[in-house]
Design an enzyme around this catalytic site. Sequence first.
Site, short mmCIF file in Angstrom:
data_model
loop_
_atom_site.label_atom_id
_atom_site.label_comp_id
_atom_site.label_asym_id
_atom_site.label_seq_id
_atom_site.Cartn_x
_atom_site.Cartn_y
_atom_site.Cartn_z
N TRP A 102 0.80 -1.22 -0.03
CA TRP A 102 -0.07 -0.13 -0.02
C TRP A 102 0.71 1.20 0.06
O TRP A 102 0.61 2.31 -0.52
CB TRP A 102 -0.97 0.00 1.19
CG TRP A 102 -2.00 -1.01 1.27
CD1 TRP A 102 -2.10 -2.22 1.98
CD2 TRP A 102 -2.94 -1.26 0.11
NE1 TRP A 102 -3.00 -2.96 1.33
CE2 TRP A 102 -3.77 -2.59 0.56
CE3 TRP A 102 -3.44 -0.46 -1.10
CZ2 TRP A 102 -4.80 -3.06 -0.42
CZ3 TRP A 102 -4.42 -0.99 -2.07
CH2 TRP A 102 -4.99 -2.38 -1.52
N ASP A 169 -1.33 6.91 6.49
CA ASP A 169 -2.63 6.14 5.98
C ASP A 169 -2.79 5.27 7.29
O ASP A 169 -2.09 4.41 7.72
CB ASP A 169 -2.08 5.31 5.00
CG ASP A 169 -3.23 4.28 4.43
OD1 ASP A 169 -4.34 4.26 5.05
OD2 ASP A 169 -3.05 3.71 3.46
N LYS A 193 -12.52 -1.06 7.52
CA LYS A 193 -11.50 -2.26 8.17
C LYS A 193 -11.62 -2.03 9.93
O LYS A 193 -12.22 -3.21 10.38
CB LYS A 193 -9.96 -1.97 8.02
CG LYS A 193 -9.79 -2.29 6.32
CD LYS A 193 -8.45 -2.10 6.23
CE LYS A 193 -7.76 -2.02 4.91
NZ LYS A 193 -8.31 -3.54 4.18
#
Length: 358
Positions: A102, A169, A193
């Site tokens: 990511w 993030d 999530k």
Amino acid sequence: MTERVFNFHAGPGALPAEVLQQAAAEMMNYRDTGMGVMELSHRSDAYQRLHQDARERLRKLLAIPATHDVLFLQGGASHQFVMIPANFAKGGRLGYADTGIWANNAMQQASLYGTTYKVTDASAGGYRTIPMDFHVKEDTSYVHITSNNTIYGTAYRDFPKLDVPLVADMSSDLLSRPLDVGQFGLIYAGAQKNIGIAGVTIVIIDRDWMAKGNERLPKILQYRTHAEADSIFNTPPTYAIYVLGLALQWVEAQGGAAEMDRRAQAKSERIYEVLDRYPEVYRPHAERAYRSRMNAVFTLYDEAQTEDFVRAAAAAGFVGIQGHRRIGGLRISLYNAVPGEGVEKLADWMDDYAQRHR
């Protein structure tokens, strides 16, 4: 009807039963409006109240200072990979900590707006650690990190203190522990999530830094646009924000970020204890000091048994433990809503499996 299983998916992840029950109860008639939330006008008083409540509840839970705005945006965290450099590159270098897939995806998108470089790099070791030796070059506009790596199962214990804005993030660990929000120029997180459902992306941004953003972008891509419009510049993801609000109420009722922190530690310790007890069966990916409390990633010593392991676990009521499609293996996600009871039962099942297969 099939009984509910224990959900260990990496995202979308588990939701608290109380949140699902309240959402179900209000599906047809939200607060005597005669409509469901998905039908409410985003300009209505009923929606405005739930929108503001979610924002203020998040502020309280994370002790977000007045220096920072809270935005509810769309497009997922991946949209922030573009929006951040588009607003803040401004001819400077863009520093990225390479701790996994990511982080790399974010850096690749940023390269369209400026010169990117790695301030740290964990790739040589197979992404098993979180390097903290940041090398920040002159004229760097910001440094970007990924606080928790769902694919490799590594996470930051502490965050670097830098002389440039720090961007994080936090899609998979926001609200899993108390946080010094003032340390960051910008935090972003897809809610699906750890604290909600897909559709809304939380952005927490320093107001002074936001004011310096690129004014030559289309208005919808400027953070100031959404701040000035209270995140209702266009129709917001109303139902996702509603569920976020319910999840935040649940976190508050459980004891807040400090209690989520305690539970995360207890749940992850229980799983890692089993993994470490049977090295002839289980092989954790991350080095001990860098292990994620949200995602325990591992392989079987006999990798040919992986599919059978996943099937057997599902048959026992534990779903979502297969690893990411890019690297395979196995992954147990331990987000806020994953109950301790489920973790205990899974750990016992894994203990029994190991004894039968070592």
